[in-house]
Design a protein around this motif. Structure first.
Motif, PDB file in Angstrom:
ATOM      1  N   ARG A  62       0.803  -1.180   0.085  1.00 21.57           N
ATOM      2  CA  ARG A  62       0.012  -0.014   0.043  1.00 21.57           C
ATOM      3  C   ARG A  62       0.835   1.218  -0.141  1.00 21.57           C
ATOM      4  O   ARG A  62       0.568   2.316  -0.491  1.00 21.57           O
ATOM      5  CB  ARG A  62      -0.815   0.064   1.221  1.00 21.57           C
ATOM      6  CG  ARG A  62      -1.997  -0.910   1.176  1.00 21.57           C
ATOM      7  CD  ARG A  62      -2.972  -0.966   2.493  1.00 21.57           C
ATOM      8  NE  ARG A  62      -3.978  -2.077   2.393  1.00 21.57           N
ATOM      9  CZ  ARG A  62      -3.496  -3.171   3.036  1.00 21.57           C
ATOM     10  NH1 ARG A  62      -2.370  -3.404   3.498  1.00 21.57           N
ATOM     11  NH2 ARG A  62      -4.515  -3.985   3.019  1.00 21.57           N
ATOM     12  N   GLN A  91      -7.388  -7.286   0.958  1.00 13.68           N
ATOM     13  CA  GLN A  91      -8.390  -6.297   1.768  1.00 13.68           C
ATOM     14  C   GLN A  91      -7.567  -5.143   2.560  1.00 13.68           C
ATOM     15  O   GLN A  91      -6.205  -5.398   2.910  1.00 13.68           O
ATOM     16  CB  GLN A  91      -8.792  -7.346   3.214  1.00 13.68           C
ATOM     17  CG  GLN A  91      -9.808  -6.291   3.796  1.00 13.68           C
ATOM     18  CD  GLN A  91     -10.695  -7.553   4.798  1.00 13.68           C
ATOM     19  OE1 GLN A  91     -10.837  -8.612   4.395  1.00 13.68           O
ATOM     20  NE2 GLN A  91     -11.399  -7.064   5.725  1.00 13.68           N
ATOM     21  N   ASN A  92      -8.179  -4.159   2.535  1.00 18.48           N
ATOM     22  CA  ASN A  92      -7.713  -2.999   3.183  1.00 18.48           C
ATOM     23  C   ASN A  92      -8.086  -2.821   4.727  1.00 18.48           C
ATOM     24  O   ASN A  92      -8.897  -3.516   5.137  1.00 18.48           O
ATOM     25  CB  ASN A  92      -8.187  -1.614   2.356  1.00 18.48           C
ATOM     26  CG  ASN A  92      -7.707  -1.580   0.988  1.00 18.48           C
ATOM     27  OD1 ASN A  92      -6.444  -1.927   0.602  1.00 18.48           O
ATOM     28  ND2 ASN A  92      -8.585  -1.247   0.299  1.00 18.48           N
ATOM     29  N   ASP A  93      -7.434  -1.808   5.477  1.00 24.25           N
ATOM     30  CA  ASP A  93      -7.579  -1.883   6.745  1.00 24.25           C
ATOM     31  C   ASP A  93      -9.245  -1.343   7.176  1.00 24.25           C
ATOM     32  O   ASP A  93      -9.544  -1.680   8.087  1.00 24.25           O
ATOM     33  CB  ASP A  93      -6.680  -0.688   7.147  1.00 24.25           C
ATOM     34  CG  ASP A  93      -5.166  -1.049   7.274  1.00 24.25           C
ATOM     35  OD1 ASP A  93      -4.706  -2.179   7.400  1.00 24.25           O
ATOM     36  OD2 ASP A  93      -4.360  -0.130   7.443  1.00 24.25           O
ATOM     37  N   ASP A  94      -9.670  -0.631   6.201  1.00 28.79           N
ATOM     38  CA  ASP A  94     -10.996  -0.567   6.270  1.00 28.79           C
ATOM     39  C   ASP A  94     -12.170  -1.476   6.099  1.00 28.79           C
ATOM     40  O   ASP A  94     -13.358  -0.966   5.911  1.00 28.79           O
ATOM     41  CB  ASP A  94     -11.396   0.982   5.798  1.00 28.79           C
ATOM     42  CG  ASP A  94     -11.114   0.625   4.175  1.00 28.79           C
ATOM     43  OD1 ASP A  94     -10.980  -0.263   3.772  1.00 28.79           O
ATOM     44  OD2 ASP A  94     -11.397   1.859   3.611  1.00 28.79           O
ATOM     45  N   GLY A  95     -11.545  -2.743   5.502  1.00 31.23           N
ATOM     46  CA  GLY A  95     -12.236  -3.836   5.070  1.00 31.23           C
ATOM     47  C   GLY A  95     -12.806  -3.802   3.560  1.00 31.23           C
ATOM     48  O   GLY A  95     -13.184  -4.843   3.199  1.00 31.23           O
ATOM     49  N   THR A  96     -12.499  -2.775   2.906  1.00 29.49           N
ATOM     50  CA  THR A  96     -12.771  -2.724   1.346  1.00 29.49           C
ATOM     51  C   THR A  96     -11.635  -3.770   0.765  1.00 29.49           C
ATOM     52  O   THR A  96     -10.643  -3.885   1.324  1.00 29.49           O
ATOM     53  CB  THR A  96     -12.628  -1.265   0.688  1.00 29.49           C
ATOM     54  OG1 THR A  96     -11.194  -0.771   1.168  1.00 29.49           O
ATOM     55  CG2 THR A  96     -13.722  -0.329   1.486  1.00 29.49           C
TER      56      THR A  96
END
Length: 158
Positions: free
Chosen positions: A98, A141-146
């Protein structure tokens, strides 16, 4: 943000054996596709920095061949041929880092898992669909769940 038309292409080489094919053959195959589609943007694997989840000989070899073809797309006489394109396309490489990503796009892991099992049996053929989907979520997956794919711009057309 500009909407893009995506035309993906899987070349007709045997899965799991690209390391045995001469690099020139692979570069010529990519150059043929550049000539046909004349893309503004090419996305490929990073030949030198593949994370463990996707480190595979085919990815590394594909990254090298694609990078070379993109670099030489507008060079007259490369491989003894007329130039493939009037100008070189932008080039993005796939990354899971990222911190270096410059672009990203949404991922449907269900569709992606189905496609990967079909196209790449040497890597995913033996994995169950649920196992593969869960691993894809872990990769994307990103930290925000997306769930998104990340890319790094390595060459911009000016």
């Amino acid at each position: 943000m500009r909407k893009a038309e995506f035309k993906g292409k899987t070349l007709d080489f045997p899965d799991g054996s690209l390391r045995d094919i001469p690099n020139r053959t692979l570069v010529e195959a990519v150059m043929r596709e550049l000539t046909v589609y004349e893309p503004d943007l090419v996305i490929s694997f990073d030949a030198y920095d593949s994370p463990a989840q996707i480190d595979h000989d085919d990815h590394n070899v594909t990254g090298l061949a694609t990078a070379r073809a993109v670099q030489m797309a507008d060079v007259e006489g490369f491989l003894g041929k007329p130039q493939a394109m009037r100008s070189r396309p932008d080039h993005l490489i796939w990354t899971t880092n990222r911190g270096i990503a410059t672009h990203e796009g949404k991922v449907d892991v269900v569709k992606l898992a189905r496609k990967m099992k079909k196209l790449y049996p040497s890597q995913f053929g033996k994995q169950s669909g649920d196992y593969l989907k869960e691993n894809l979520r872990l990769v994307y997956q990103n930290d925000d769940g997306t769930v998104t794919e990340k890319y790094r711009l390595v060459r911009r057309v000016i």
